[in-house]
Structure formats: structure tokens, C-alpha cells
Design a protein around this motif. Structure first.
Motif, PDB file in Angstrom:
ATOM      1  N   CYS A 148       0.821  -1.207   0.000  1.00 16.63           N
ATOM      2  CA  CYS A 148       0.000   0.000   0.000  1.00 16.63           C
ATOM      3  C   CYS A 148       0.859   1.262   0.000  1.00 16.63           C
ATOM      4  O   CYS A 148       0.494   2.271  -0.625  1.00 16.63           O
ATOM      5  CB  CYS A 148      -0.932  -0.002   1.209  1.00 16.63           C
ATOM      6  SG  CYS A 148      -2.194  -1.285   1.158  1.00 16.63           S
TER       7      CYS A 148
ATOM      8  N   GLY B  87       0.635   1.774  -3.842  1.00 16.16           N
ATOM      9  CA  GLY B  87      -0.582   2.565  -3.767  1.00 16.16           C
ATOM     10  C   GLY B  87      -0.521   3.883  -4.515  1.00 16.16           C
ATOM     11  O   GLY B  87      -1.403   4.207  -5.314  1.00 16.16           O
TER      12      GLY B  87
ATOM     13  N   TYR C  55      -0.721   2.971  -8.313  1.00 12.75           N
ATOM     14  CA  TYR C  55      -1.836   2.234  -8.889  1.00 12.75           C
ATOM     15  C   TYR C  55      -3.176   2.507  -8.209  1.00 12.75           C
ATOM     16  O   TYR C  55      -4.178   1.876  -8.556  1.00 12.75           O
ATOM     17  CB  TYR C  55      -1.538   0.735  -8.854  1.00 12.75           C
ATOM     18  CG  TYR C  55      -0.364   0.372  -9.724  1.00 12.75           C
ATOM     19  CD1 TYR C  55      -0.505   0.256 -11.107  1.00 12.75           C
ATOM     20  CD2 TYR C  55       0.912   0.186  -9.184  1.00 12.75           C
ATOM     21  CE1 TYR C  55       0.568  -0.059 -11.916  1.00 12.75           C
ATOM     22  CE2 TYR C  55       1.999  -0.126  -9.987  1.00 12.75           C
ATOM     23  CZ  TYR C  55       1.818  -0.246 -11.359  1.00 12.75           C
ATOM     24  OH  TYR C  55       2.890  -0.539 -12.168  1.00 12.75           O
ATOM     25  N   LEU C  56      -3.224   3.426  -7.272  1.00 16.18           N
ATOM     26  CA  LEU C  56      -4.497   3.848  -6.695  1.00 16.18           C
ATOM     27  C   LEU C  56      -4.361   5.295  -6.235  1.00 16.18           C
ATOM     28  O   LEU C  56      -4.573   5.625  -5.071  1.00 16.18           O
ATOM     29  CB  LEU C  56      -4.911   2.942  -5.530  1.00 16.18           C
ATOM     30  CG  LEU C  56      -6.348   3.113  -5.030  1.00 16.18           C
ATOM     31  CD1 LEU C  56      -7.351   2.830  -6.135  1.00 16.18           C
ATOM     32  CD2 LEU C  56      -6.617   2.228  -3.826  1.00 16.18           C
TER      33      LEU C  56
ATOM     34  N   GLN D 251      -7.727  -2.992   0.754  1.00 17.01           N
ATOM     35  CA  GLN D 251      -6.943  -2.000   0.019  1.00 17.01           C
ATOM     36  C   GLN D 251      -5.840  -2.668  -0.793  1.00 17.01           C
ATOM     37  O   GLN D 251      -5.584  -2.305  -1.949  1.00 17.01           O
ATOM     38  CB  GLN D 251      -6.348  -0.981   0.983  1.00 17.01           C
ATOM     39  CG  GLN D 251      -5.586   0.152   0.292  1.00 17.01           C
ATOM     40  CD  GLN D 251      -5.011   1.150   1.272  1.00 17.01           C
ATOM     41  OE1 GLN D 251      -5.201   1.043   2.482  1.00 17.01           O
ATOM     42  NE2 GLN D 251      -4.304   2.138   0.770  1.00 17.01           N
TER      43      GLN D 251
ATOM     44  N   ILE E  21      -5.299  -2.585  -4.924  1.00 18.63           N
ATOM     45  CA  ILE E  21      -4.056  -2.113  -5.536  1.00 18.63           C
ATOM     46  C   ILE E  21      -3.457  -3.185  -6.434  1.00 18.63           C
ATOM     47  O   ILE E  21      -3.031  -2.903  -7.567  1.00 18.63           O
ATOM     48  CB  ILE E  21      -3.057  -1.675  -4.449  1.00 18.63           C
ATOM     49  CG1 ILE E  21      -3.551  -0.408  -3.751  1.00 18.63           C
ATOM     50  CG2 ILE E  21      -1.668  -1.438  -5.043  1.00 18.63           C
ATOM     51  CD1 ILE E  21      -2.749  -0.024  -2.526  1.00 18.63           C
TER      52      ILE E  21
ATOM     53  N   TYR F 283      -2.740  -3.169 -10.441  1.00 19.29           N
ATOM     54  CA  TYR F 283      -1.402  -3.482 -10.953  1.00 19.29           C
ATOM     55  C   TYR F 283      -1.467  -4.555 -12.029  1.00 19.29           C
ATOM     56  O   TYR F 283      -0.864  -4.427 -13.107  1.00 19.29           O
ATOM     57  CB  TYR F 283      -0.508  -3.930  -9.797  1.00 19.29           C
ATOM     58  CG  TYR F 283       0.821  -4.507 -10.227  1.00 19.29           C
ATOM     59  CD1 TYR F 283       1.858  -3.687 -10.655  1.00 19.29           C
ATOM     60  CD2 TYR F 283       1.021  -5.890 -10.219  1.00 19.29           C
ATOM     61  CE1 TYR F 283       3.075  -4.223 -11.060  1.00 19.29           C
ATOM     62  CE2 TYR F 283       2.226  -6.430 -10.610  1.00 19.29           C
ATOM     63  CZ  TYR F 283       3.253  -5.596 -11.037  1.00 19.29           C
ATOM     64  OH  TYR F 283       4.446  -6.131 -11.440  1.00 19.29           O
TER      65      TYR F 283
END
Length: 379
Positions: free
Chosen positions: A109, A113, A116-117, A300, A304, A308
Motif C-alpha cells: 500500500c 498505492g 496504482y491507486l 486496500q 491495488i 497493478y
């Protein structure tokens, strides 16, 4: 008992205790010789010497390598097996598995993260609009939203806070998906007991959408009308200027059925995204046995990693529903065995006149300038 006899009994008891203490063997060695030699012959001397030789230090201690830690964590997410089961499979202690999965997921994350988020910019929204226009024949759409109840073990001392209308404990995952099946915005952790208008209106994305801080591009021409950019949703959400939902009812005029079909076609991206997420990470298939913080971290991390793998076009033989009615094989594994369940209605059928006008203009466009040759065959 007379006082004289009681005194005799007391003296007898005291006398016996003195005799027992005298008979107890006296400790003759307080520190054994083997322990006194710890400083000269103890293994810490070898540890100090190994600290100067990394190769043999590694061979001696055999620590759990980063690759093993990643394998344990991915297996935990992909299989949904308990941490006890993983401990036996990988020949490590259950305590180590618990520490490892938190450590690795936190790193994912933290480092993946932001890549990709990340929160979309206006440019990202415009790219999404182009994708929905060309791939899904819905102009001015920048995302599709849906929400799922994620089954969890009943938290301690939470009462009915997380007990939902489907009669199990859950937290809610709200997700906005782009035209390429990637999550662009998520909200994780609302209690499953929240109902009408609760989850979305209290979420950060809902508030940002209402006050305009979410960064939507300015309105743009759709045919001969200037219309706002919108997020596509289903009946669970409220109709707003920037959120388009289908017309309610079963016996609708052809024009409205065409609008509903075109909107449903655009919403396929979010249905596929949630389906593939659950099919790939089978920890979503059953109630997650973890505390709330770890549960949020698990969800989460899954989101992610989903983004990916989508960006790498790695589908692991999972197929999605197609725009022409093709059925994705993710449905085979999640339709009857998924820990992700639909949320209930997030608002009422009341909406502003302006929101109704926006939907009407989209409906007119799909039945006139924006019509496609095959849409009448699909309603």
C-alpha cells in the motif's frame, strides 16, 4: 478445646515445621559452572563473528527471505486460507505469518498505492471520458460506481454496528472504475448497518463529488447540448447531475429502455472489476477473520494488486463480460460463493429537476444523434 491443649497443639505444629526445614537439602551451587563460562564459550561469540560475514550470517540464521514473505502474503490473499494453515504450509510459526502479512501488505500500500491507486486528476478524468466514449459508446462518462458488502467476522464489542440487512457482519467497499476495469476511487470501511444515503453521502468521494472538489472536467457538448460529466450507477444510488442511474420500472417506452441499455452497457466495467477482484483474491469469498484495521488493509491491498495486474494485462485466464453479451468466466466462481454482496439503496427516488433534465438529454441523444445501429436489438 481447653486453652492448655491448644497451646500444646500449636507448639507441636511449630516443632514439626522446624524439623521439616532442617531436613530440606541446602543448595550448594548457586551458579552452575556451565553458565559461568557463558562469556568465554557462549554462542554469542560466534554471533559477533558472523556479523562481519553477511553470507555465513545468512546461512546460520536462515531468516525468512523477502520472496518467502511475498509468497506467504499472496497465498493468503489468493486462497483465503487461515494464517494457521499457511504456517504449516510454509513451515513458519503462526506468529510469524501474522507479522509477515501485515508487513508486506503495508509495504504494498505504501509503495504501489501511489502508483496504482492515486486520486485522479482532471487529465485522468478526461482520459476516462475518451475511453467510455470510444469503448462503451457513452460520452461524458468518467467512471462507473458500485458498492459491495465485504463479509467479516463480528468485531468485538461492536454490537449490531456492522450487522447489515442481509443478516451478516460486513464493511462496505465503494469503488469507482474507469473504462479499462481499474479502480480510480475507493472508500473502504463504512459499517454494514448504514442504509439509505449513509455510505456514499458520508464518504470522502461522495462529499467531494457534491462540492465539486473531485476535479471533474467542465461540461462538454453531447450532440447539440452542453452536459456535465457523469458517473454511471445503478438503482442503489441517487440520481444527481453528475450521477446517472436507469429509469425505474419494467414497462418503459422504447426511448427509456434504450437509455437504460446504454447506461447498463457502460456500467459493465464496474461489474467486471468487482467480479475479477473476487475471482482473483479468494479471501473475498468468505468472512474475513481479522480485526477491522487488518481487514481494511486486506481490501486496500487487493484493490491495488488488481489495478497493478490489470495494467500489466495479466488476467490469469479470467475473462470478463463483453460489450456484445459475452459472459465472463469470473461469474462461475463468484456468483454463488462470494463474500462481496450488493449494497442496498443509497437514497430515494427523489431528485432535482436539473438531474432529471440531464438524464432526459442523454436519453434524447441516445435515441437521435448518438444512436447506434444495434441498440434496438438489445432491449
Amino acid at each position: 478445646m481447653p486453652l492448655r491443649n491448644r497451646k500444646k497443639v500449636l507448639k507441636l505444629i511449630l516443632f514439626r515445621r522446624v524439623i521439616q526445614r532442617r531436613r530440606k537439602p541446602q543448595r550448594t551451587i548457586y551458579i552452575r559452572d556451565i553458565f559461568e563460562k557463558r562469556g568465554e564459550q557462549g554462542e554469542m561469540n560466534l554471533v559477533r563473528e558472523l556479523s562481519e560475514d553477511p553470507e555465513y550470517h545468512f546461512k546460520y540464521f536462515r531468516p525468512i527471505t523477502p520472496l518467502e514473505k511475498l509468497a506467504i502474503t499472496l497465498r493468503y490473499l489468493a486462497s483465503g486460507n487461515s494464517q494457521i494453515s499457511l504456517a504449516f504450509n510454509f513451515r513458519v510459526s503462526p506468529q510469524s505469518v501474522s507479522v509477515i502479512v501485515r508487513e508486506v501488505m503495508t509495504s504494498i500500500c505504501k509503495f504501489l498505492g501511489p502508483l496504482y491507486l492515486k486520486r485522479p486528476t482532471t487529465s485522468d478524468w478526461e482520459n476516462n471520458e475518451q475511453g467510455f466514449r470510444t469503448r462503451w459508446n457513452y460520452p461524458n462518462a468518467i467512471g462507473a460506481i458500485d458498492g459491495k458488502h465485504v463479509k467479516i467476522r463480528a468485531p468485538k464489542f461492536a454490537g449490531s454496528t456492522y450487522y447489515n440487512y442481509k443478516h451478516f457482519h460486513s464493511i462496505v467497499l465503494l469503488g469507482v472504475v474507469d473504462p479499462f476495469y481499474k479502480f480510480t476511487l475507493v472508500d473502504i470501511g463504512a459499517s454494514g448497518s448504514q442504509s439509505d444515503g449513509g455510505v456514499l453521502s458520508r464518504s470522502a468521494m461522495g462529499k467531494a463529488s457534491d462540492d465539486g472538489s473531485i476535479g471533474f472536467p467542465p461540461p462538454r457538448n453531447v450532440g447539440n447540448k452542453i452536459l456535465p460529466h457523469v458517473i454511471l450507477c445503478d438503482d442503489a444510488f441517487s440520481l444527481k447531475q453528475n450521477m446517472m442511474k436507469p429509469y425505474p420500472g419494467s414497462f418503459l417506452p422504447v426511448e427509456r429502455r434504450i437509455f437504460n441499455y446504454r447506461l447498463s452497457r457502460g456500467r459493465m466495467v464496474v461489474e467486471n472489476a468487482f467480479g475479477v477482484l473476487a475471482a482473483r483474491w479468494r479471501i473475498c469469498h468468505t468472512a474475513i477473520t481479522a480485526d477491522l484495521d487488518l481487514t481494511r488493509l486486506i481490501i486496500q491491498t487487493c484493490v491495488i494488486l488488481h489495478n497493478y495486474l490489470i495494467s500489466k494485462q495479466d488476467m490469469c485466464n479470467i475473462t470478463m463480460d463483453g460489450p456484445n453479451g459475452e459472459r465472463g468466466n469470473w461469474r462461475d466462481s463468484v456468483e454463488n460463493d462470494s463474500g462481496l454482496q450488493n449494497i442496498q439503496r443509497q437514497g430515494t427516488n427523489n431528485y432535482t429537476v436539473s438531474a432529471s433534465e440531464v438524464r432526459k438529454e442523454f436519453c434524447n441523444y441516445f435515441n437521435n444523434d448518438g444512436a447506434v445501429s444495434w441498440q434496438n436489438d438489445r432491449i
